[in-house]
Design a protein around this motif. Structure first.
Motif, PDB file in Angstrom:
ATOM      1  N   GLY A  27      43.159  39.914  42.888  1.00 43.69           N
ATOM      2  CA  GLY A  27      41.729  39.733  42.762  1.00 43.69           C
ATOM      3  C   GLY A  27      41.206  38.602  43.640  1.00 43.69           C
TER       4      GLY A  27
ATOM      5  N   GLU B 114      38.853  43.259  41.535  1.00 44.36           N
ATOM      6  CA  GLU B 114      38.953  44.286  42.567  1.00 44.36           C
ATOM      7  C   GLU B 114      39.711  45.485  41.982  1.00 44.36           C
ATOM      8  OE1 GLU B 114      40.570  41.805  45.741  1.00 44.36           O
ATOM      9  OE2 GLU B 114      38.546  41.501  46.537  1.00 44.36           O
ATOM     10  N   SER B 115      40.863  45.843  42.511  1.00 41.44           N
ATOM     11  CA  SER B 115      41.567  47.027  41.979  1.00 41.44           C
ATOM     12  C   SER B 115      42.694  46.663  41.017  1.00 41.44           C
ATOM     13  CB  SER B 115      42.140  47.851  43.130  1.00 41.44           C
ATOM     14  OG  SER B 115      43.065  47.068  43.895  1.00 41.44           O
ATOM     15  N   ALA B 116      42.862  45.375  40.716  1.00 37.57           N
ATOM     16  CA  ALA B 116      43.989  44.929  39.887  1.00 37.57           C
ATOM     17  C   ALA B 116      43.726  45.202  38.407  1.00 37.57           C
ATOM     18  CB  ALA B 116      44.250  43.447  40.098  1.00 37.57           C
ATOM     19  N   ASN B 117      44.763  45.583  37.684  1.00 39.91           N
ATOM     20  CA  ASN B 117      44.696  45.762  36.235  1.00 39.91           C
ATOM     21  C   ASN B 117      45.323  44.590  35.476  1.00 39.91           C
ATOM     22  OD1 ASN B 117      43.434  48.350  36.178  1.00 39.91           O
ATOM     23  ND2 ASN B 117      45.391  49.274  36.783  1.00 39.91           N
TER      24      ASN B 117
ATOM     25  N   ASP C 219      36.888  38.329  40.475  1.00 40.58           N
ATOM     26  CA  ASP C 219      36.655  39.765  40.644  1.00 40.58           C
ATOM     27  C   ASP C 219      38.035  40.418  40.733  1.00 40.58           C
ATOM     28  OD1 ASP C 219      36.102  42.344  41.385  1.00 40.58           O
ATOM     29  OD2 ASP C 219      34.672  41.804  42.956  1.00 40.58           O
TER      30      ASP C 219
END
Length: 532
Positions: free
Chosen positions: A474, A502-505, A500
């Motif tokens: 992130g 972003e695409s991380a879980n 943020d």
């Protein structure tokens, strides 16, 4: 109401079920001590005879050489299916306490078997090098109207022990420590109420094949010395994987201190083992209030995991109640200490007149000697109620403990508050999490971390520190450091930042303050997940 008596329903003790009796095997373990055959004397471990510091170690060593067989329940039919209310209606007679009226600084009481606690626990009293078996008798208990009639007066064993002594007042004997269920035990410091528990050993915790719960099968309690503030007891641990001999030296106070010495004798190679485990509860707090509908601001027995690693770095990890099982491992070598801490001691934090969470003890573990390489392991289990213990922390050695080996370790447990820290050193005072946007929903999150001095230095407010915030994924932005005059006698600091994902879980976060005058700061560590 979360009373001390109610706490027993929160212990996960259903894993140990009665199986075939081990009488034949156990009868060969102790030369010169034959297994009693009468119904009135059923002891096979905590029997009459000479006792030395190595007695329990030798029993554990010999027991490890035969296959495990769970102790058979001796409960008569009338006690097999007691309800919670029926079990609570059985009370030990204070007048029957061991050493009652003797002028000694402690007394010992017993728990009646039944409800969840069906395995027979044997007890012996040690005095001047001799152990004397303490048999069960119905004369030791008061049976209320809810309890079924017809309990036979045979030696069915006990369900555990508890020790009383002066804790809050010199002329009153408070309950100081309880050993009941599997290898669980709990204690507290002066002015506190029960909360967190400890265990003798954690085996296969959170593993897919299911957790194994070793049990303390027998206790030997030394007769205390007149005018002493210390009591010593021994416990024999047993499970399919391992046997063990434990020695507890207990000194009540604030904190109540226990020195623990343990010898393990694995029956199998033990790759998933946790030393010095603590078991606690975290339901919700300001960093984790997802789907919370409760009048109280926070509900927990512990709010963070504190660690001092082998390099002397002090780490604070706020606890959470995740939506899925979470396991965190903090790799280290030669750990100096770790524990589940109840840091916030203000009533307004909890607003609960009955549970009084501000009075729950912290549990700090200090290894004695070099524990080598491994990891402080934190297990966080989802829960929808405060009656469930969903937090576990322990030390997991890096290398498996081989079958047939002998593994010894020692540590000190302190039941009280935060362990001591340097004057002026900054500790994490609180963690708050929420959405970053002023309006609408979005993936970005705002973190607010308050730091306060462990001990205020008069006339020496800290110069403005620098905050270093790092993330495993992130994007971190808008890092702001500002004074917080409302905490730490006006010497507190607040760190704000946004992330943020972003695409991380899943993101591992880390924040530390650096001061111009070199004063120390805890390192804040946190795991954010998309479903948290």
């Amino acid at each position: 109401m979360m009373t001390a008596s109610y706490q027993l329903t929160r212990r996960r003790l259903l894993a140990s079920a009665a199986a075939t009796a081990a009488a034949a095997a156990l009868g060969t373990l102790l030369p010169g001590q034959a297994l009693a055959q009468t119904t009135n004397v059923a002891a096979s471990l905590a029997t009459d005879g000479p006792f030395t510091r190595s007695t329990v170690t030798e029993i554990a060593r010999r027991l490890s050489r035969v296959p495990f067989a769970a102790p058979a329940s001796r409960l008569p039919d009338v006690l097999q299916n007691l309800t919670y209310d029926q079990y609570r209606d059985i009370r030990f007679k204070t007048a029957a306490s061991v050493w009652q009226g003797s002028g000694l600084p402690f007394t010992l009481q017993l728990f009646h078997p039944g409800f969840y606690f069906k395995e027979p626990i044997e007890v012996a009293i040690v005095k001047e090098g001799e152990a004397k078996h303490l048999p069960y008798s119905t004369d030791l208990f008061d049976f209320g109207p809810l309890v079924p009639k017809g309990i036979p007066n045979t030696d069915i064993g006990f369900a555990g022990i508890r020790i009383h002594g002066p804790l809050n007042k010199p002329d009153y004997f408070d309950e100081i420590v309880v050993f009941q269920g599997a290898s669980y035990f709990r204690s507290l410091g002066r002015g506190q109420v029960y909360g967190i528990s400890a265990r003798g050993l954690a085996v296969k915790t959170a593993e897919p094949e299911g957790e194994e719960f070793p049990i303390f099968r027998a206790f030997w309690v030394e007769t205390p010395i007149q005018d002493s503030d210390t009591i010593v007891l021994y416990a024999l641990l047993d499970s399919p994987s391992v046997t063990g001999a434990y020695r507890f030296t207990i000194r009540p106070g604030l904190p109540t201190v226990m020195d623990v010495e343990a010898d393990l004798f694995p029956r199998v190679d033990m790759a998933k083992v946790g030393l010095a485990p603590g078991t606690s509860m975290f339901f919700f707090g300001p960093n984790d209030r997802t789907n919370v509908d409760d009048f109280r601001p926070e509900v927990h027995d512990s709010d963070g995991l504190l660690m001092v690693n082998g390099r002397g770095e002090r780490l604070w990890r706020p606890l959470s109640n995740p939506s899925t099982l979470q396991i965190s491992a903090f790799v280290d070598a030669g750990p100096r200490g770790f524990g589940l801490i109840q840091r916030d001691r203000d009533f307004v934090t909890y607003e609960d007149l009955e549970a009084v969470y501000e009075k729950r003890p912290s549990l700090w573990v200090e290894p004695v000697g070099d524990w080598g390489t491994g990891a402080v392991t934190l297990v966080e289990i989802p829960t929808n109620s405060e009656i469930h213990d969903n937090i576990v922390a322990y030390w997991q050695p890096k290398d498996p403990i081989p079958a047939g080996s002998e593994y010894s370790f020692a540590y000190r447990l302190s039941w009280g508050g935060d362990p001591a820290y340097v004057a002026g050193g900054m500790v994490v005072h609180g963690t708050m999490v929420g959405r970053a946007q002023l309006e609408g929903d979005g993936p970005a999150r705002r973190f607010v971390i308050d730091f306060a001095p462990y001990q205020v230095l008069e006339g020496k407010p800290a110069e403005e520190p620098k905050a270093t915030v790092t993330a495993s994924a992130g994007k971190v932005s808008n890092v702001v450091v500002q004074p917080n005059p409302l905490i730490g006698d006006g010497q507190g600091w607040r760190v704000n930042f946004e992330i943020d994902p972003e695409s991380a879980n899943l993101i591992e976060l880390r924040t530390v303050l650096t001061f111009p005058d070199g004063r120390a700061s805890e390192t804040w560590v946190y795991r954010w997940t998309a479903t948290a």
